[in-house]
Design an enzyme around this catalytic site. Structure first.
Site, PDB file in Angstrom:
ATOM      1  N   TYR A  13      15.290  31.898 -11.313  1.00 24.66           N
ATOM      2  CA  TYR A  13      14.987  32.370 -12.682  1.00 24.66           C
ATOM      3  C   TYR A  13      16.271  32.699 -13.465  1.00 24.66           C
ATOM      4  N   ASP A  33      21.573  25.837  -3.513  1.00 26.50           N
ATOM      5  CA  ASP A  33      20.276  26.529  -3.446  1.00 26.50           C
ATOM      6  C   ASP A  33      19.482  25.914  -2.303  1.00 26.50           C
ATOM      7  N   ASN A  37      12.724  29.768  -3.179  1.00 27.16           N
ATOM      8  CA  ASN A  37      11.906  30.427  -4.211  1.00 27.16           C
ATOM      9  C   ASN A  37      12.121  29.764  -5.568  1.00 27.16           C
ATOM     10  N   LYS A  86      14.153  38.938  -3.440  1.00 24.81           N
ATOM     11  CA  LYS A  86      14.161  40.009  -4.455  1.00 24.81           C
ATOM     12  C   LYS A  86      12.893  40.855  -4.549  1.00 24.81           C
ATOM     13  N   SER A 126      21.478  45.222  -8.791  1.00 25.11           N
ATOM     14  CA  SER A 126      20.237  45.656  -9.429  1.00 25.11           C
ATOM     15  C   SER A 126      20.302  47.152  -9.726  1.00 25.11           C
ATOM     16  N   TYR A 150      15.471  46.219   0.212  1.00 32.26           N
ATOM     17  CA  TYR A 150      16.052  45.357  -0.828  1.00 32.26           C
ATOM     18  C   TYR A 150      17.203  46.082  -1.539  1.00 32.26           C
ATOM     19  N   LYS A 154      21.459  45.382  -1.567  1.00 37.83           N
ATOM     20  CA  LYS A 154      22.355  45.231  -2.734  1.00 37.83           C
ATOM     21  C   LYS A 154      23.523  46.213  -2.660  1.00 37.83           C
ATOM     22  N   TYR A 178      21.551  44.527 -12.838  1.00 35.36           N
ATOM     23  CA  TYR A 178      20.563  44.132 -13.838  1.00 35.36           C
ATOM     24  C   TYR A 178      19.467  45.187 -13.925  1.00 35.36           C
ATOM     25  N   PHE A 179      18.953  45.401 -15.129  1.00 37.51           N
ATOM     26  CA  PHE A 179      17.773  46.239 -15.299  1.00 37.51           C
ATOM     27  C   PHE A 179      16.537  45.329 -15.158  1.00 37.51           C
ATOM     28  N   ARG A 232      10.707  51.185 -18.827  1.00 38.36           N
ATOM     29  CA  ARG A 232      11.784  50.388 -18.236  1.00 38.36           C
ATOM     30  C   ARG A 232      12.674  49.802 -19.330  1.00 38.36           C
ATOM     31  N   GLY A 301       5.910  54.269  -4.895  1.00 33.78           N
ATOM     32  CA  GLY A 301       7.340  53.968  -5.003  1.00 33.78           C
ATOM     33  C   GLY A 301       7.845  53.831  -6.427  1.00 33.78           C
TER      34      GLY A 301
HETATM   35  P1  NAD Z   1      14.888  33.858  -7.888  1.00 31.23           P
HETATM   36  O1  NAD Z   1      14.145  34.030  -6.614  1.00 31.23           O
HETATM   37  O2  NAD Z   1      14.199  33.186  -9.021  1.00 31.23           O
HETATM   38  O3  NAD Z   1      16.253  33.086  -7.626  1.00 31.23           O
HETATM   39  C1  NAD Z   1      16.968  33.207  -6.409  1.00 31.23           C
HETATM   40  C2  NAD Z   1      17.397  31.799  -5.997  1.00 31.23           C
HETATM   41  O4  NAD Z   1      18.142  31.879  -4.782  1.00 31.23           O
HETATM   42  C3  NAD Z   1      16.210  30.863  -5.743  1.00 31.23           C
HETATM   43  O5  NAD Z   1      16.465  29.614  -6.355  1.00 31.23           O
HETATM   44  C4  NAD Z   1      16.174  30.729  -4.229  1.00 31.23           C
HETATM   45  O6  NAD Z   1      15.651  29.492  -3.824  1.00 31.23           O
HETATM   46  C5  NAD Z   1      17.641  30.899  -3.874  1.00 31.23           C
HETATM   47  N1  NAD Z   1      17.895  31.420  -2.525  1.00 31.23           N
HETATM   48  C6  NAD Z   1      17.373  32.531  -1.947  1.00 31.23           C
HETATM   49  N2  NAD Z   1      17.872  32.682  -0.709  1.00 31.23           N
HETATM   50  C7  NAD Z   1      18.751  31.673  -0.511  1.00 31.23           C
HETATM   51  C8  NAD Z   1      19.605  31.306   0.556  1.00 31.23           C
HETATM   52  N3  NAD Z   1      19.634  31.998   1.701  1.00 31.23           N
HETATM   53  N4  NAD Z   1      20.371  30.204   0.410  1.00 31.23           N
HETATM   54  C9  NAD Z   1      20.349  29.491  -0.726  1.00 31.23           C
HETATM   55  N5  NAD Z   1      19.567  29.783  -1.777  1.00 31.23           N
HETATM   56  C10 NAD Z   1      18.776  30.863  -1.669  1.00 31.23           C
HETATM   57  O7  NAD Z   1      15.405  35.298  -8.324  1.00 31.23           O
HETATM   58  P2  NAD Z   1      16.080  35.786  -9.690  1.00 31.23           P
HETATM   59  O8  NAD Z   1      15.112  36.643 -10.396  1.00 31.23           O
HETATM   60  O9  NAD Z   1      16.678  34.644 -10.407  1.00 31.23           O
HETATM   61  O10 NAD Z   1      17.210  36.729  -9.102  1.00 31.23           O
HETATM   62  C11 NAD Z   1      18.530  36.271  -8.886  1.00 31.23           C
HETATM   63  C12 NAD Z   1      19.334  37.388  -8.280  1.00 31.23           C
HETATM   64  O11 NAD Z   1      19.289  38.526  -9.138  1.00 31.23           O
HETATM   65  C13 NAD Z   1      18.806  37.857  -6.912  1.00 31.23           C
HETATM   66  O12 NAD Z   1      19.921  38.139  -6.087  1.00 31.23           O
HETATM   67  C14 NAD Z   1      18.047  39.115  -7.247  1.00 31.23           C
HETATM   68  O13 NAD Z   1      18.025  40.021  -6.181  1.00 31.23           O
HETATM   69  C15 NAD Z   1      18.858  39.672  -8.413  1.00 31.23           C
HETATM   70  N6  NAD Z   1      18.069  40.539  -9.306  1.00 31.23           N
HETATM   71  C16 NAD Z   1      16.901  40.072  -9.840  1.00 31.23           C
HETATM   72  C17 NAD Z   1      16.143  40.909 -10.673  1.00 31.23           C
HETATM   73  C18 NAD Z   1      14.812  40.456 -11.235  1.00 31.23           C
HETATM   74  O14 NAD Z   1      14.001  41.318 -11.597  1.00 31.23           O
HETATM   75  N7  NAD Z   1      14.555  39.165 -11.351  1.00 31.23           N
HETATM   76  C19 NAD Z   1      16.625  42.193 -10.979  1.00 31.23           C
HETATM   77  C20 NAD Z   1      17.823  42.621 -10.422  1.00 31.23           C
HETATM   78  C21 NAD Z   1      18.550  41.770  -9.597  1.00 31.23           C
HETATM   79  C1  WQD Z   2       7.633  47.538 -14.630  1.00 33.30           C
HETATM   80  C2  WQD Z   2       6.613  48.581 -15.083  1.00 33.30           C
HETATM   81  C3  WQD Z   2       5.095  49.248 -13.346  1.00 33.30           C
HETATM   82  C4  WQD Z   2       3.125  45.350 -12.944  1.00 33.30           C
HETATM   83  C5  WQD Z   2      11.253  45.702 -10.119  1.00 33.30           C
HETATM   84  C6  WQD Z   2      12.140  46.026  -8.944  1.00 33.30           C
HETATM   85  C7  WQD Z   2      13.577  46.154  -9.380  1.00 33.30           C
HETATM   86  C8  WQD Z   2      14.020  44.903 -10.146  1.00 33.30           C
HETATM   87  C9  WQD Z   2      13.065  44.552 -11.230  1.00 33.30           C
HETATM   88  C10 WQD Z   2      15.106  43.376  -8.612  1.00 33.30           C
HETATM   89  C11 WQD Z   2       6.370  49.690 -14.058  1.00 33.30           C
HETATM   90  C12 WQD Z   2       4.346  48.544 -14.473  1.00 33.30           C
HETATM   91  C13 WQD Z   2       3.945  46.374 -13.361  1.00 33.30           C
HETATM   92  C14 WQD Z   2       1.723  45.446 -13.188  1.00 33.30           C
HETATM   93  C15 WQD Z   2       2.086  47.569 -14.273  1.00 33.30           C
HETATM   94  N1  WQD Z   2      14.094  43.754  -9.297  1.00 33.30           N
HETATM   95  N2  WQD Z   2       3.441  47.467 -14.009  1.00 33.30           N
HETATM   96  N3  WQD Z   2       1.274  46.544 -13.850  1.00 33.30           N
HETATM   97  O1  WQD Z   2       9.188  47.972 -10.662  1.00 33.30           O
HETATM   98  O2  WQD Z   2      10.637  48.392 -12.715  1.00 33.30           O
HETATM   99  O3  WQD Z   2      11.362  46.767 -11.042  1.00 33.30           O
HETATM  100  O4  WQD Z   2      11.720  44.501 -10.729  1.00 33.30           O
HETATM  101  O5  WQD Z   2      16.176  43.893  -8.474  1.00 33.30           O
HETATM  102  O6  WQD Z   2      14.339  46.336  -8.246  1.00 33.30           O
HETATM  103  O7  WQD Z   2      11.694  47.252  -8.370  1.00 33.30           O
HETATM  104  O8  WQD Z   2       9.462  46.192 -12.447  1.00 33.30           O
HETATM  105  O9  WQD Z   2       7.967  44.650 -13.647  1.00 33.30           O
HETATM  106  O10 WQD Z   2       7.246  45.526 -11.393  1.00 33.30           O
HETATM  107  O11 WQD Z   2       7.270  47.071 -13.333  1.00 33.30           O
HETATM  108  O12 WQD Z   2       1.620  48.544 -14.847  1.00 33.30           O
HETATM  109  O13 WQD Z   2       0.937  44.569 -12.799  1.00 33.30           O
HETATM  110  O14 WQD Z   2       5.346  47.936 -15.259  1.00 33.30           O
HETATM  111  O15 WQD Z   2       4.339  50.293 -12.813  1.00 33.30           O
HETATM  112  O16 WQD Z   2       6.155  50.873 -14.765  1.00 33.30           O
HETATM  113  P1  WQD Z   2      10.097  47.466 -11.684  1.00 33.30           P
HETATM  114  P2  WQD Z   2       7.943  45.776 -12.670  1.00 33.30           P
END
Ligand code: NAD
Ligand code: WQD
Length: 346
Positions: A13, A33, A37, A86, A126, A150, A154, A178-179, A232, A301
């Site tokens: 993503y 990649d 996922n 993630k 994160s 998780y 990080k 990232y938020f 958030r 949580g």
């Molecule tokens: P995503 O799952 O869409 O993308 C992760 C990518 O990494 C995927 O294409 C997956 O196939 C690939 N991948 C996973 N494990 C692998 C491995 N061992 N070898 C090679 N490729 C691998 O996730 P995203 O939302 O794009 O997140 C990207 C990064 O940002 C992650 O590290 C995630 O923890 C971090 N992050 C995401 C969020 C969020 O809410 N989306 C928030 C904070 C941090």
């Molecule tokens: C946002 C708000 C829920 C779904 C998570 C990870 C965090 C980061 C981002 C990777 C909250 C509410 C949600 C639903 C709802 N990822 N909600 N109904 O929990 O803030 O963060 O993703 O690093 O580490 O914990 O994101 O989008 O799940 O929730 O009411 O079906 O929406 O309770 O208040 P969150 P979220």
């Protein structure tokens, strides 16, 4: 000759949106990649949108020799490391899988970078590394106290990065916390493609709007927030992608002659929190769809409210988020409507 960047997890993503911005800015890009996922179709669409081609290598980041090979053939001068698992809840059930993928994967990457003398790294961290807020907005000096495997994975990688920089003055590392990333590219051709039932709010709301799910469950309306629902800091994925390009720029500036490496840990958020009800109202407006919802018990949580102080990113990267909640919802909806089954063609 243009600069070459290796992007792990570039089909995912956030990675896909960043790769598109990198190509559009003239970088050469190699994506590593394993598609655990993601779908390779995302990469085809990036090439179509940018009018440029990228190098794709299907490999696991835990495979050091594959990474060494990728760094050599790409002649990359920097790495952006997105690859990882993630899902917070899944990490509680499968902690070893998360530590292996996220921590061991990052260690293998650092090992390959050391072998190839690549010293610049931008890492996806994160806001979850902070844990329960002692004060808000979160500043980067807030204690790190993650509450899930998780989150620990990080903060462990952050620690490894800090120690590596301390041991090698040539290293220039940035960790971006990232938020809540949401939204999609304005073309509607790339976006978030969750497998199964989405955990996160925006993908779930979008699937209710398109008719794939009956209603949104609102996890708690009795929090100590203005309307009782969770708050958030949602950030548009294109703003987030651009922060990576600014980080590469900042790391390219030679550090002062301190003899120390460079390590930046930065919040990447907007600084503004929105409640679940505010997001729902914005999505209803953007989509014109009713989006039924039901108030349920709190999700275990969950934290009532958190948002970033993004001032440090502005100072160090000259970066600020510019896209509004309305754009986040409108762009998510365009992607969802145009791709009801994500990258899987019907
Ligand atoms: P995503 O799952 O869409 O993308 C992760 C990518 O990494 C995927 O294409 C997956 O196939 C690939 N991948 C996973 N494990 C692998 C491995 N061992 N070898 C090679 N490729 C691998 O996730 P995203 O939302 O794009 O997140 C990207 C990064 O940002 C992650 O590290 C995630 O923890 C971090 N992050 C995401 C969020 C969020 O809410 N989306 C928030 C904070 C941090
Ligand atoms: C946002 C708000 C829920 C779904 C998570 C990870 C965090 C980061 C981002 C990777 C909250 C509410 C949600 C639903 C709802 N990822 N909600 N109904 O929990 O803030 O963060 O993703 O690093 O580490 O914990 O994101 O989008 O799940 O929730 O009411 O079906 O929406 O309770 O208040 P969150 P979220």
């Amino acid at each position: 000759m243009s600069t070459s960047i290796l992007v792990t997890g570039g089909a995912g993503y956030i990675g896909s949106h960043t790769v598109l911005e990198l190509l559009s800015a003239g970088y050469e890009v190699t994506v590593v990649d394993n598609f655990c996922n993601s779908h390779p179709e995302a990469l085809n669409r990036i090439e179509h949108l940018s009018g440029r081609s990228l190098r794709r290598i299907e490999a696991d980041v835990r495979d050091t020799s594959a990474l060494v090979n990728a760094l050599r053939i790409s002649n990359a001068s920097a790495v952006i490391h997105f690859a990882g698992l993630k899902a917070v809840g899944e990490s509680v059930l499968q902690p070893q899988r998360y530590y292996d993928n996220n921590v061991v994967g990052s260690l293998r990457l650092l090992e390959a970078m050391a072998q190839c003398e690549v010293k610049t790294l931008v890492f996806s961290s994160s806001a979850t590394v902070y844990g329960s807020p002692l004060s808000l907005p979160y500043r980067e000096d807030h204690p790190l106290a993650p509450t899930s495997p998780y989150g620990h994975s990080k903060s462990m990688v952050e620690q490894v990065m800090r120690d590596t920089v301390a041991s090698d003055a040539a290293c220039r590392f940035a960790t971006l916390r990232y938020f809540n990333p949401v939204g999609a590219h304005s073309s509607g051709l790339i976006g978030e493609d969750p497998q199964g039932v989405p955990n996160n709010l925006l993908p779930f709301v979008a699937q209710v709007a398109i008719g794939k799910r009956e209603h949104l469950n609102i996890w708690g309306a009795d929090y100590d927030t203005p309307d009782g629902t969770g708050v958030r800091d949602y950030i548009h994925v294109v703003d987030l992608a651009l922060a990576h390009l600014r980080a590469l720029d900042a790391l390219a500036i030679p550090p002062s002659k301190t003899g120390k490496g460079q390590y930046l840990a930065l919040n990447i958020g907007t600084g503004k929190g929105y409640s679940v009800l505010e997001v729902l109202a914005a999505f209803r407006e953007a989509s014109g769809m009713p989006i039924p919802s039901r108030i349920q018990a709190r999700r275990p949580g969950d934290i009532a409210s958190y948002y970033a102080d993004p001032a440090k990113a502005k100072t160090h990267l000259g970066w600020v988020a510019t896209r509004s909640l309305v754009e986040m919802c409108a762009d998510t909806w365009r992607w969802q409507k145009g791709n009801p089954d994500g990258y899987q063609q019907r």
